[in-house]
Design a protein around this motif. Structure first.
Motif, mmCIF file in Angstrom:
data_model
loop_
_atom_site.group_PDB
_atom_site.id
_atom_site.type_symbol
_atom_site.label_atom_id
_atom_site.label_comp_id
_atom_site.label_asym_id
_atom_site.label_seq_id
_atom_site.Cartn_x
_atom_site.Cartn_y
_atom_site.Cartn_z
ATOM 1 N N ALA A 42 6.715 -7.016 41.908
ATOM 2 C CA ALA A 42 6.516 -8.191 41.069
ATOM 3 C C ALA A 42 5.479 -7.910 39.984
ATOM 4 C CB ALA A 42 6.076 -9.382 41.923
ATOM 5 N N GLY A 43 4.427 -7.188 40.328
ATOM 6 C CA GLY A 43 3.420 -6.825 39.333
ATOM 7 C C GLY A 43 3.993 -5.928 38.257
ATOM 8 N N GLY A 44 4.879 -5.017 38.643
ATOM 9 C CA GLY A 44 5.539 -4.154 37.667
ATOM 10 C C GLY A 44 6.412 -4.951 36.721
ATOM 11 N N LYS A 45 7.136 -5.922 37.257
ATOM 12 C CA LYS A 45 7.967 -6.773 36.406
ATOM 13 C C LYS A 45 7.117 -7.555 35.420
ATOM 14 C CE LYS A 45 11.687 -7.362 39.762
ATOM 15 N NZ LYS A 45 12.361 -8.316 40.656
ATOM 16 N N VAL A 46 6.005 -8.083 35.886
ATOM 17 C CA VAL A 46 5.106 -8.833 34.995
ATOM 18 C C VAL A 46 4.553 -7.922 33.907
ATOM 19 C CG1 VAL A 46 2.875 -10.023 34.891
ATOM 20 C CG2 VAL A 46 4.511 -10.588 36.679
ATOM 21 N N ALA A 47 4.207 -6.688 34.263
ATOM 22 C CA ALA A 47 3.680 -5.740 33.280
ATOM 23 C C ALA A 47 4.728 -5.389 32.236
ATOM 24 C CB ALA A 47 3.184 -4.481 33.981
ATOM 25 N N VAL A 48 5.981 -5.210 32.658
ATOM 26 C CA VAL A 48 7.054 -4.896 31.704
ATOM 27 C C VAL A 48 7.307 -6.075 30.778
ATOM 28 C CG1 VAL A 48 9.537 -4.453 31.537
ATOM 29 C CG2 VAL A 48 8.151 -3.140 33.130
ATOM 30 N N VAL A 49 7.349 -7.277 31.326
ATOM 31 C CA VAL A 49 7.550 -8.462 30.486
ATOM 32 C C VAL A 49 6.400 -8.613 29.501
ATOM 33 C CG1 VAL A 49 7.622 -10.989 30.531
ATOM 34 C CG2 VAL A 49 9.010 -9.668 32.129
ATOM 35 N N PHE A 50 5.182 -8.372 29.951
ATOM 36 C CA PHE A 50 4.024 -8.463 29.058
ATOM 37 C C PHE A 50 4.112 -7.434 27.940
ATOM 38 C CE2 PHE A 50 -0.294 -7.105 27.919
ATOM 39 C CZ PHE A 50 -0.765 -8.297 27.387
ATOM 40 N N ALA A 51 4.457 -6.195 28.278
ATOM 41 C CA ALA A 51 4.550 -5.137 27.265
ATOM 42 C C ALA A 51 5.651 -5.457 26.252
ATOM 43 C CB ALA A 51 4.804 -3.793 27.933
ATOM 44 N N LEU A 52 6.803 -5.934 26.728
ATOM 45 C CA LEU A 52 7.885 -6.272 25.811
ATOM 46 C C LEU A 52 7.526 -7.454 24.911
ATOM 47 C CD1 LEU A 52 11.029 -5.789 28.068
ATOM 48 C CD2 LEU A 52 10.239 -4.334 26.186
ATOM 49 N N SER A 53 6.859 -8.451 25.474
ATOM 50 C CA SER A 53 6.453 -9.594 24.649
ATOM 51 C C SER A 53 5.382 -9.185 23.637
ATOM 52 C CB SER A 53 5.962 -10.751 25.518
ATOM 53 O OG SER A 53 4.808 -10.373 26.236
ATOM 54 N N LEU A 54 4.504 -8.271 24.022
ATOM 55 C CA LEU A 54 3.501 -7.766 23.083
ATOM 56 C C LEU A 54 4.162 -6.988 21.957
ATOM 57 C CD1 LEU A 54 0.422 -7.663 22.688
ATOM 58 C CD2 LEU A 54 0.443 -5.499 23.923
ATOM 59 N N LEU A 55 5.142 -6.171 22.290
ATOM 60 C CA LEU A 55 5.886 -5.426 21.280
ATOM 61 C C LEU A 55 6.639 -6.374 20.352
ATOM 62 C CD1 LEU A 55 6.758 -2.576 20.310
ATOM 63 C CD2 LEU A 55 8.727 -2.821 21.832
ATOM 64 N N GLY A 56 7.275 -7.392 20.921
ATOM 65 C CA GLY A 56 7.987 -8.387 20.107
ATOM 66 C C GLY A 56 7.052 -9.149 19.194
ATOM 67 N N LEU A 57 5.891 -9.537 19.687
ATOM 68 C CA LEU A 57 4.918 -10.247 18.865
ATOM 69 C C LEU A 57 4.431 -9.370 17.722
ATOM 70 C CD1 LEU A 57 3.140 -12.744 18.403
ATOM 71 C CD2 LEU A 57 1.450 -11.675 19.905
ATOM 72 N N GLY A 58 4.197 -8.092 18.007
ATOM 73 C CA GLY A 58 3.791 -7.174 16.942
ATOM 74 C C GLY A 58 4.862 -7.029 15.883
ATOM 75 N N LEU A 59 6.121 -6.938 16.311
ATOM 76 C CA LEU A 59 7.229 -6.826 15.364
ATOM 77 C C LEU A 59 7.357 -8.085 14.514
ATOM 78 C CD1 LEU A 59 9.569 -5.037 14.429
ATOM 79 C CD2 LEU A 59 10.989 -6.163 16.154
ATOM 80 N N VAL A 60 7.271 -9.254 15.141
ATOM 81 C CA VAL A 60 7.348 -10.518 14.394
ATOM 82 C C VAL A 60 6.190 -10.623 13.405
ATOM 83 C CG1 VAL A 60 7.134 -13.030 14.637
ATOM 84 C CG2 VAL A 60 8.679 -11.753 16.127
ATOM 85 N N THR A 61 5.004 -10.219 13.825
ATOM 86 C CA THR A 61 3.847 -10.258 12.937
ATOM 87 C C THR A 61 4.036 -9.316 11.756
ATOM 88 O OG1 THR A 61 2.428 -10.767 14.823
ATOM 89 C CG2 THR A 61 1.347 -9.974 12.834
ATOM 90 N N PHE A 62 4.554 -8.136 12.004
ATOM 91 C CA PHE A 62 4.791 -7.164 10.942
ATOM 92 C C PHE A 62 5.815 -7.693 9.940
ATOM 93 C CE2 PHE A 62 6.853 -3.380 9.174
ATOM 94 C CZ PHE A 62 5.738 -2.726 8.665
ATOM 95 N N VAL A 63 6.914 -8.252 10.454
ATOM 96 C CA VAL A 63 7.955 -8.796 9.570
ATOM 97 C C VAL A 63 7.415 -9.975 8.768
ATOM 98 C CG1 VAL A 63 10.190 -9.996 9.555
ATOM 99 C CG2 VAL A 63 9.861 -7.952 10.960
ATOM 100 N N ALA A 64 6.656 -10.852 9.408
ATOM 101 C CA ALA A 64 6.087 -12.000 8.698
ATOM 102 C C ALA A 64 5.099 -11.538 7.635
ATOM 103 C CB ALA A 64 5.408 -12.951 9.681
ATOM 104 N N GLY A 65 4.324 -10.525 7.933
ATOM 105 C CA GLY A 65 3.389 -9.988 6.941
ATOM 106 C C GLY A 65 4.109 -9.384 5.755
#
Length: 81
Positions: A48-71
């Motif tokens: 379960a901790g591994g799943k949470v870590a993967v979801v966190f990493a993917l959401s962080l990557l997605g947020l970075g991509l959205v921020t880059f595109v918005a910028g």
């Protein structure tokens, strides 16, 4: 008198740390004897901790991509020097 202060403090330190290490090792040894049911629970928690870590990493990557595109859309210069 001042010559004995380090001797007393070092002796006290070794006694306290030695006692703490003894009880830590004893506690870990006793935990290992508890059985397989806790090992199954531990696997489930790690999974379960591994799943949470993967979801966190993917959401962080997605947020970075959205921020880059918005910028880029706002005309910000995001190139590295």
């Amino acid at each position: 008198m001042m010559d004995w202060v380090p001797v007393v403090f070092v002796t006290f330190k070794f006694l306290v740390l030695g006692t703490g290490m003894f009880f830590a090792i004893k506690w870990h040894y006793d935990q290992g004897k508890k059985g397989k049911e806790q090992a199954d629970e531990m696997r489930a928690v790690v999974r379960a901790g591994g799943k949470v870590a993967v979801v966190f990493a993917l959401s962080l990557l997605g947020l970075g991509l959205v921020t880059f595109v918005a910028g880029r859309m706002l005309g910000l210069d995001l190139s590295f020097p």
